[in-house]
Design a protein around this motif. Structure first.
Motif, PDB file in Angstrom:
ATOM      1  N   ASN A 106       0.853  -1.191   0.000  1.00 28.10           N
ATOM      2  CA  ASN A 106       0.000   0.000   0.000  1.00 28.10           C
ATOM      3  C   ASN A 106       0.889   1.241   0.000  1.00 28.10           C
ATOM      4  OD1 ASN A 106      -2.674  -1.382   0.420  1.00 28.10           O
ATOM      5  ND2 ASN A 106      -1.559  -2.130   2.206  1.00 28.10           N
ATOM      6  N   TRP A 107       0.805   2.014  -1.074  1.00 19.80           N
ATOM      7  CA  TRP A 107       1.709   3.157  -1.270  1.00 19.80           C
ATOM      8  C   TRP A 107       0.971   4.474  -1.135  1.00 19.80           C
ATOM      9  CZ3 TRP A 107       6.825   2.181  -1.733  1.00 19.80           C
ATOM     10  CH2 TRP A 107       7.198   0.871  -2.027  1.00 19.80           C
ATOM     11  N   THR A 108       1.629   5.448  -0.523  1.00 19.60           N
ATOM     12  CA  THR A 108       1.104   6.802  -0.373  1.00 19.60           C
ATOM     13  C   THR A 108       2.057   7.765  -1.066  1.00 19.60           C
ATOM     14  OG1 THR A 108       0.181   6.233   1.789  1.00 19.60           O
ATOM     15  CG2 THR A 108       0.468   8.583   1.307  1.00 19.60           C
ATOM     16  N   THR A 109       1.526   8.640  -1.895  1.00 14.31           N
ATOM     17  CA  THR A 109       2.350   9.638  -2.577  1.00 14.31           C
ATOM     18  C   THR A 109       2.637  10.791  -1.633  1.00 14.31           C
ATOM     19  OG1 THR A 109       1.433   9.031  -4.730  1.00 14.31           O
ATOM     20  CG2 THR A 109       2.468  11.211  -4.562  1.00 14.31           C
ATOM     21  N   VAL A 110       3.925  11.074  -1.401  1.00 13.25           N
ATOM     22  CA  VAL A 110       4.322  12.184  -0.523  1.00 13.25           C
ATOM     23  C   VAL A 110       4.877  13.357  -1.324  1.00 13.25           C
ATOM     24  CG1 VAL A 110       4.717  10.783   1.542  1.00 13.25           C
ATOM     25  CG2 VAL A 110       6.589  11.135  -0.097  1.00 13.25           C
ATOM     26  N   TYR A 111       5.137  13.124  -2.620  1.00 17.37           N
ATOM     27  CA  TYR A 111       5.673  14.187  -3.471  1.00 17.37           C
ATOM     28  C   TYR A 111       5.385  13.829  -4.919  1.00 17.37           C
ATOM     29  CZ  TYR A 111       9.030  17.256  -5.811  1.00 17.37           C
ATOM     30  OH  TYR A 111       9.615  18.196  -6.624  1.00 17.37           O
ATOM     31  N   GLU A 112       5.035  14.854  -5.688  1.00 13.78           N
ATOM     32  CA  GLU A 112       4.764  14.662  -7.106  1.00 13.78           C
ATOM     33  C   GLU A 112       5.447  15.773  -7.882  1.00 13.78           C
ATOM     34  OE1 GLU A 112       0.729  13.498  -9.592  1.00 13.78           O
ATOM     35  OE2 GLU A 112       0.636  13.790  -7.427  1.00 13.78           O
ATOM     36  N   ASN A 113       6.162  15.415  -8.920  1.00 14.69           N
ATOM     37  CA  ASN A 113       6.820  16.414  -9.763  1.00 14.69           C
ATOM     38  C   ASN A 113       6.323  16.241 -11.186  1.00 14.69           C
ATOM     39  OD1 ASN A 113       8.518  18.096 -11.214  1.00 14.69           O
ATOM     40  ND2 ASN A 113      10.337  17.570 -10.026  1.00 14.69           N
ATOM     41  N   ASN A 114       5.716  17.287 -11.735  1.00 14.67           N
ATOM     42  CA  ASN A 114       5.196  17.244 -13.098  1.00 14.67           C
ATOM     43  C   ASN A 114       6.057  18.048 -14.062  1.00 14.67           C
ATOM     44  OD1 ASN A 114       2.925  15.626 -12.467  1.00 14.67           O
ATOM     45  ND2 ASN A 114       1.981  17.416 -11.537  1.00 14.67           N
ATOM     46  N   ASN A 115       7.238  18.498 -13.579  1.00 12.95           N
ATOM     47  CA  ASN A 115       8.128  19.286 -14.434  1.00 12.95           C
ATOM     48  C   ASN A 115       9.579  19.042 -14.019  1.00 12.95           C
ATOM     49  OD1 ASN A 115       8.809  21.051 -16.471  1.00 12.95           O
ATOM     50  ND2 ASN A 115       8.626  22.857 -15.171  1.00 12.95           N
ATOM     51  N   GLY A 116       9.974  17.767 -14.001  1.00 11.82           N
ATOM     52  CA  GLY A 116      11.328  17.402 -13.608  1.00 11.82           C
ATOM     53  C   GLY A 116      12.372  18.015 -14.522  1.00 11.82           C
ATOM     54  N   LYS A 117      13.502  18.389 -13.934  1.00 10.84           N
ATOM     55  CA  LYS A 117      14.577  19.053 -14.684  1.00 10.84           C
ATOM     56  C   LYS A 117      15.818  18.180 -14.847  1.00 10.84           C
ATOM     57  CE  LYS A 117      12.462  23.132 -14.666  1.00 10.84           C
ATOM     58  NZ  LYS A 117      11.429  23.289 -15.665  1.00 10.84           N
ATOM     59  N   GLY A 118      15.843  17.022 -14.163  1.00  9.83           N
ATOM     60  CA  GLY A 118      17.030  16.186 -14.206  1.00  9.83           C
ATOM     61  C   GLY A 118      18.107  16.718 -13.273  1.00  9.83           C
ATOM     62  N   GLY A 119      19.328  16.226 -13.448  1.00  2.98           N
ATOM     63  CA  GLY A 119      20.422  16.632 -12.567  1.00  2.98           C
ATOM     64  C   GLY A 119      20.182  16.124 -11.155  1.00  2.98           C
ATOM     65  N   GLU A 120      20.462  16.963 -10.156  1.00  2.00           N
ATOM     66  CA  GLU A 120      20.220  16.591  -8.762  1.00  2.00           C
ATOM     67  C   GLU A 120      18.923  17.245  -8.302  1.00  2.00           C
ATOM     68  OE1 GLU A 120      23.520  17.468  -6.201  1.00  2.00           O
ATOM     69  OE2 GLU A 120      24.953  16.501  -7.554  1.00  2.00           O
ATOM     70  N   GLU A 121      18.003  16.440  -7.821  1.00  2.00           N
ATOM     71  CA  GLU A 121      16.731  16.963  -7.330  1.00  2.00           C
ATOM     72  C   GLU A 121      16.584  16.592  -5.854  1.00  2.00           C
ATOM     73  OE1 GLU A 121      13.583  17.454 -10.799  1.00  2.00           O
ATOM     74  OE2 GLU A 121      14.048  15.344 -10.502  1.00  2.00           O
TER      75      GLU A 121
END
Length: 129
Positions: A79-94
């Motif tokens: 059972n998974w819960t989303t704690v963060y969502e990124n709809n515009n990832g830039k790559g590199g270090e996030e």
């Protein structure tokens, strides 16, 4: 914050070539994991060994990064819960920081790839306070 994912068990939906999922948590940005070349069905998760407070994740993307992805957590691996969502990832270090969440498993769920290749991570570091 302390990294608690290095050397832990890790599981992935797939891996291409010699890109073992364990490379994403080996503490080295010279080895990497890469998924199969699909949107929305590829993931990687770390088993922290026990339920603990997690406060963030740092993703070190290779050139083939996720344009869209979710960070999900679970206590049981089912059972998974989303704690963060990124709809515009830039790559590199996030660097991703969220409120302390009790979990044993931390997942990067790929939603949409930036390039034609799979999702490719040099390292996925999970943090606690």
């Amino acid at each position: 914050p302390y990294v608690i994912s290095t050397g832990r068990m890790v599981y992935a939906s797939s891996s291409v070539g010699n890109s073992d999922p364990a490379y994403a948590v080996d503490g080295s940005t010279g080895t990497r994991w890469e998924s199969a070349w699909n949107d929305n069905t590829e993931w990687i998760y770390v088993d922290l060994g026990k339920v603990t407070d997690v406060t963030g994740v740092k993703l070190y993307w290779e050139g083939a990064y996720a344009k869209e992805y979710k960070i999900q957590v679970s206590k049981d691996g089912n059972n998974w819960t989303t704690v963060y969502e990124n709809n515009n990832g830039k790559g590199g270090e996030e660097s991703i920081v969220f409120d302390a969440t009790e979990c044993r498993y931390v997942k990067m769920q790929g939603v949409k790839r930036a390039l034609a290749y799979g999702y490719s991570l040099w390292e996925m570091s999970v943090y606690t306070k």
